[in-house]
Design a protein around this motif. Structure first.
Motif, PDB file in Angstrom:
ATOM      1  N   SER B  66       0.833  -1.202   0.000  1.00 39.24           N
ATOM      2  CA  SER B  66       0.000   0.000   0.000  1.00 39.24           C
ATOM      3  C   SER B  66       0.873   1.259   0.000  1.00 39.24           C
ATOM      4  O   SER B  66       1.828   1.349   0.759  1.00 39.24           O
ATOM      5  N   GLN B 121     -11.437   0.018  -7.896  1.00 36.71           N
ATOM      6  CA  GLN B 121     -11.812  -0.919  -6.837  1.00 36.71           C
ATOM      7  C   GLN B 121     -13.274  -0.759  -6.438  1.00 36.71           C
ATOM      8  O   GLN B 121     -13.996  -1.725  -6.314  1.00 36.71           O
ATOM      9  N   ASP B 203      -7.687  -1.198 -11.504  1.00 34.61           N
ATOM     10  CA  ASP B 203      -7.036  -0.915 -10.218  1.00 34.61           C
ATOM     11  C   ASP B 203      -7.761  -1.654  -9.103  1.00 34.61           C
ATOM     12  O   ASP B 203      -8.820  -1.232  -8.661  1.00 34.61           O
ATOM     13  N   GLU B 204      -7.191  -2.747  -8.654  1.00 31.21           N
ATOM     14  CA  GLU B 204      -7.786  -3.569  -7.594  1.00 31.21           C
ATOM     15  C   GLU B 204      -9.253  -3.878  -7.878  1.00 31.21           C
ATOM     16  O   GLU B 204     -10.109  -3.643  -7.021  1.00 31.21           O
ATOM     17  N   THR B 207     -10.756  -6.410  -5.168  1.00 35.91           N
ATOM     18  CA  THR B 207     -10.357  -6.365  -3.764  1.00 35.91           C
ATOM     19  C   THR B 207     -11.539  -6.261  -2.810  1.00 35.91           C
ATOM     20  O   THR B 207     -11.523  -6.820  -1.718  1.00 35.91           O
ATOM     21  N   THR B 236      -2.887  -4.991  -8.211  1.00 35.58           N
ATOM     22  CA  THR B 236      -3.405  -5.802  -7.121  1.00 35.58           C
ATOM     23  C   THR B 236      -2.320  -5.989  -6.081  1.00 35.58           C
ATOM     24  O   THR B 236      -1.139  -5.812  -6.354  1.00 35.58           O
ATOM     25  N   HIS B 237      -2.720  -6.310  -4.854  1.00 35.27           N
ATOM     26  CA  HIS B 237      -1.707  -6.680  -3.867  1.00 35.27           C
ATOM     27  C   HIS B 237      -1.841  -8.161  -3.530  1.00 35.27           C
ATOM     28  O   HIS B 237      -1.146  -8.671  -2.674  1.00 35.27           O
ATOM     29  N   ASP B 238      -2.740  -8.849  -4.228  1.00 37.56           N
ATOM     30  CA  ASP B 238      -3.009 -10.255  -3.945  1.00 37.56           C
ATOM     31  C   ASP B 238      -2.172 -11.125  -4.877  1.00 37.56           C
ATOM     32  O   ASP B 238      -2.431 -11.207  -6.076  1.00 37.56           O
TER      33      ASP B 238
END
Ligand code: ATP
Ligand code: ATP
Ligand code: SF4
Ligand code: MG
Ligand code: MG
Lengths: 367, 353
Positions: B66, B121, B203-204, B207, B236-238
């Motif tokens: 983040s 998102q 963008d995400e 999420t 993504t951060h996943d």
């Protein structure tokens, strides 16, 4: 994970718990949300018990019911064999000390106008556990325990990062020498790297203080890593309750199977087409009749919409609420195939750990 | 944030890390993007020397912690960066023969929603609650195509069918708040793809969704991509999502790309210490593999950012060299690059030091 939680040493038990929101009063909406609708479970002393399910299935509500932070519509909660719904004020105080909760959003759950020392020290004061310099020492010790420093006591929550704030919340939860901690999505709001630190911290603390953990979460990887047993919830009810490895290796309930199949597996070499659950989650204000999952279940038959399946015990001591689990289980659907790390990654992680340890030994202990 | 490590002040990384994802001409070629915000500490670019490229019909995943600059990078490409306070201080983004970063406002508006589109998102931030779904999709079509209103509505209906919204005729006349989060995200995708964009930036996009709904959306996006040949940048951060959808991956840390390469290389042969730490931080879905490996500390605030490698204070392999000198994004294997002085680690950090 605790080595082997002794069987049948129940610390906390929920019995046919129900929590219905709305419906009463003049101004409230006539619709009743059946957030938790007949849940029974028994948490064993020393285990990590997970409650998993999608948004709105009632996980947080169940967690709050178990601590009596909200009043149940019906049903009972027993702590150490005693109902907590009819406790004397003195016993309520003990309960408030021995059962603690940590929340998902560490920022919202910490009072922004209190400094960290006061936030962590408040339960000590509240329960008259220590005074003056003794209390300050205790706060310093707690901050150290969670990987912060005594000097942080004078600062305010906004000066800390998300992970550090979660550590403050954990220090506060530990302050009253709790026996059991419920974590309501304790790592969901954190970045992966910080999430791992907090998971390790919770595991260390559990070991060190002999705690029982109840983890409410929607991340199945976190649950598999941390927990001994899992309850899978859907629309206010438990669909399956089982030991963790058994659940992941051989999910019995069609919903558990669908949930596991939907998780993106962090391994590009094992991409495969998925059998997907169709449709949206129905509203808990008007849950489907019979089995609540029948509107999305690939195995549903007429009886499913008419009769609610009981949470049956299987011969292995698992529990599953599906009319047809015996026939379905043979299909082997949903079990997770997650390959171990590649040799190159395993080797590099080894190197990473070696250097990390060397560095940690060379300098002050790190977070 | 509370930080105590005294660290040196900051400068940008030197030299653009030239990057080519695939051998053929990429659809988008971003080189050396640097962005700073007014009021931020001097010389600390929020996005610093970011380069990547996206091949035709391919998916690039942008991952990272983040605040590492993923959204800001995407907004810069879309021409949606709030300027001021944001300023693009360097870089070029070649897309269909034009530099996206030097278009004027009018050209950008023409590009957006037509040649390139973005989904966010939280769909409610880009859906207008006062208009029906049909109106909003049709408006985006009329804006860029010489078609009648009726034709635009026809196309909107076709798009809702494409994203598999049940009872699409009825849904055209529905308002955003009448739909679930998953359905709204489908509408966003329908809207974004209505004009057959060459590039989709997501963008995400999943999420905020539950895992069973996320799986539906990811499958949908992949299928549509196969049908239309659209290229995609997925933020993504996943790491699970990355493993499922990416062809190429760019791992960002504190405003810089620290590693980039084909998805298999990133997961099976990660080279940058941050990527390795990240992989070790993710619990396994298989049987427990013991304690998680972790990355110590957290991202330093801009005023404490080391002037060399920005990962220095958290890196097990770091030394004074790392703290002082920004490492280049060096090639490890064809198409696989890592911004670390000591990559490959077995060679340079294999023996006890
Ligand atoms: N105070 C309340 N008043 C009315 N409805 C409520 C209240 N608290 C929760 N609900 C409803 O009860 C249901 C269960 O909510 P709960 O917060 O327990 O779900 P959850 O499983 O924790 O979801 P999430 O994963 O989103 O946190 C939801 O439909 C929610 O809207
Ligand atoms: N308007 C602004 N003014 C000043 N700084 C900003 C502004 N917008 C973003 N930033 C900073 O730019 C950095 C990058 O932000 P960005 O939103 O791109 O992060 P991100 O990688 O998308 O994070 P997340 O995963 O949380 O969405 C952050 O440190 C943020 O604080
Ligand atoms: S350059 Fe140094 S600090 Fe940066 S990742 Fe490599 S070893 Fe670590
Ligand atoms: Mg909740
Ligand atoms: Mg972002």
């Amino acid at each position: 994970m605790s080595a082997a939680a002794p069987r049948n040493d129940v610390i906390l038990e929920g019995i046919d718990l129900k929590k219905h929101f709305g419906g009463g009063g003049l101004l409230s909406t006539p619709t009743v949300v059946r957030a938790v609708d007949g849940v029974s479970l028994a948490v064993q002393r020393g285990e990590t018990f997970a409650i998993v399910g999608e948004s709105g299935c009632g996980k947080s509500t169940l967690g709050r019911l178990l601590l009596r932070l909200i009043e149940a519509t019906s049903g009972d909660v027993r702590y150490e064999g005693q109902s907590i719904l009819s406790l004397k004020p003195n016993d309520v105080r003990r309960l408030r000390r021995e059962l603690q909760i940590i929340f998902q959003d560490p920022f919202a759950s910490l009072n922004p106008r209190m400094n960290v020392g006061d936030i962590v020290g408040e339960p000590i004061w509240l329960h008259g556990l220590a005074k003056g310099s003794e209390r300050r020492d205790r706060v310093a010790e707690l901050l150290n325990t969670v990987g912060l420093r005594a000097a942080h006591a004078d600062r305010y929550p906004h000066e800390f990062s998300g992970g550090q704030r979660q550590r403050i919340g954990i220090a506060r939860a530990l302050a009253g020498d709790p026996k059991l901690i419920i974590g309501d999505e304790p790592v969901s709001a954190l970045d992966v790297s910080i999430q791992a630190q907090i998971i390790n911290l919770l595991e260390d603390l559990k070991e060190r203080f002999g705690l029982t953990l109840v983890i409410v979460a929607h991340d199945l990887a976190v649950i598999r890593h941390m927990s001994d047993r899992v309850a899978v919830m859907y629309l206010g009810q438990i669909m399956e309750l089982s030991e963790t490895d058994a659940l992941f290796d051989n999910p019995l309930h069609p919903y558990t199977q669908a949930l596991l199949a939907a998780i993106p597996v962090p391994s590009p070499s094992s991409r495969q087409p998925k059998v997907l659950l169709q449709g949206d989650i129905p509203s808990p204000a008007s849950p489907p009749s019979g089995c609540r999952f029948h509107t999305r279940c690939p195995h549903a038959r007429p009886v499913c919409s008419q009769q609610t399946p009981a949470l049956e015990a299987t011969p292995e001591g698992r529990r599953v609420a599906c009319h047809f689990w015996r026939e379905i289980q043979g299909a082997g659907a949903g079990s997770i195939t997650a390959p171990p790390p590649s040799p190159a990654l395993a080797k590099r992680l080894e190197l990473y750990r070696t250097w990390r340890e060397r560095q940690d030994n060379a300098v002050a202990p790190s977070l | 944030m509370v930080h105590d490590a005294p660290l040196q002040h900051v400068t940008g990384a030197n030299g653009p890390g030239k990057l080519i994802g695939t051998s053929e001409q990429p659809l988008l070629d971003l080189q050396g993007l640097s962005i700073r915000f007014d009021g931020a500490p001097k010389d600390v670019n929020v996005v610093d020397d970011v380069s990547f490229s996206v091949g035709k019909g391919k998916t690039l995943c942008l991952v990272g912690e983040s605040g590492c600059g993923k959204s800001v990078t995407a907004l810069a490409l879309m021409g949606l960066l709030p300027t001021p306070p944001a300023r693009i201080v360097a870089g070029s983004a070649m897309f269909e023969g034009k530099d996206l970063l030097s278009l004027d406002e009018h050209e950008r508006a023409d590009m957006r929603g037509d040649r390139m589109a973005m989904i966010f998102q939280e769909p409610m931030t880009s859906l207008n609650p006062a208009f029906t779904i049909g109106d909003q999709i049709a408006e985006g079509i009329v804006r860029h195509r010489k078609v009648s209103k009726a034709e635009a509505w026809e196309r909107a209906l076709e798009m809702l069918r494409k994203v598999r919204i049940p009872a699409p005729e009825k849904r055209l006349k529905a308002y955003p708040h009448e739909m679930s989060g998953g359905m709204r995200q489908r509408v966003m995708i329908a809207m974004a793809l209505a004009n057959d964009p060459q590039l989709l930036i997501a963008d995400e996009p999943t999420t905020a969704l539950d895992v069973t709904i996320q799986a539906q959306i990811l499958t949908l996006v992949r299928r549509l991509q196969e049908e239309t040949g659209t290229s995609m940048i997925m933020i993504t951060h996943d790491l699970g999502v990355v493993a499922e959808v990416a062809d190429e991956v760019a791992v960002m840390y504190a405003g810089r790309v620290v590693e980039t390469g084909p998805v298999e290389a990133i997961f099976e042969d990660p080279q940058h210490p941050y990527t390795i730490g990240l992989m070790g931080s993710v619990p396994s879905l298989g049987r427990r593999q013991g304690r998680l490996a972790t990355i110590r500390g957290s991202v330093p605030p801009p005023e404490l950012m080391p002037k060399g490698c920005r990962f220095t204070p958290r890196c097990p392999f770091s030394d004074q060299h790392c703290a002082n000198d920004p490492p280049p994004l060096g090639e490890i294997a064809p198409g696989h690059r890592a911004r670390c002085w000591y990559a490959p680690l077995e060679v340079k950090r294999g023996e006890a030091a």
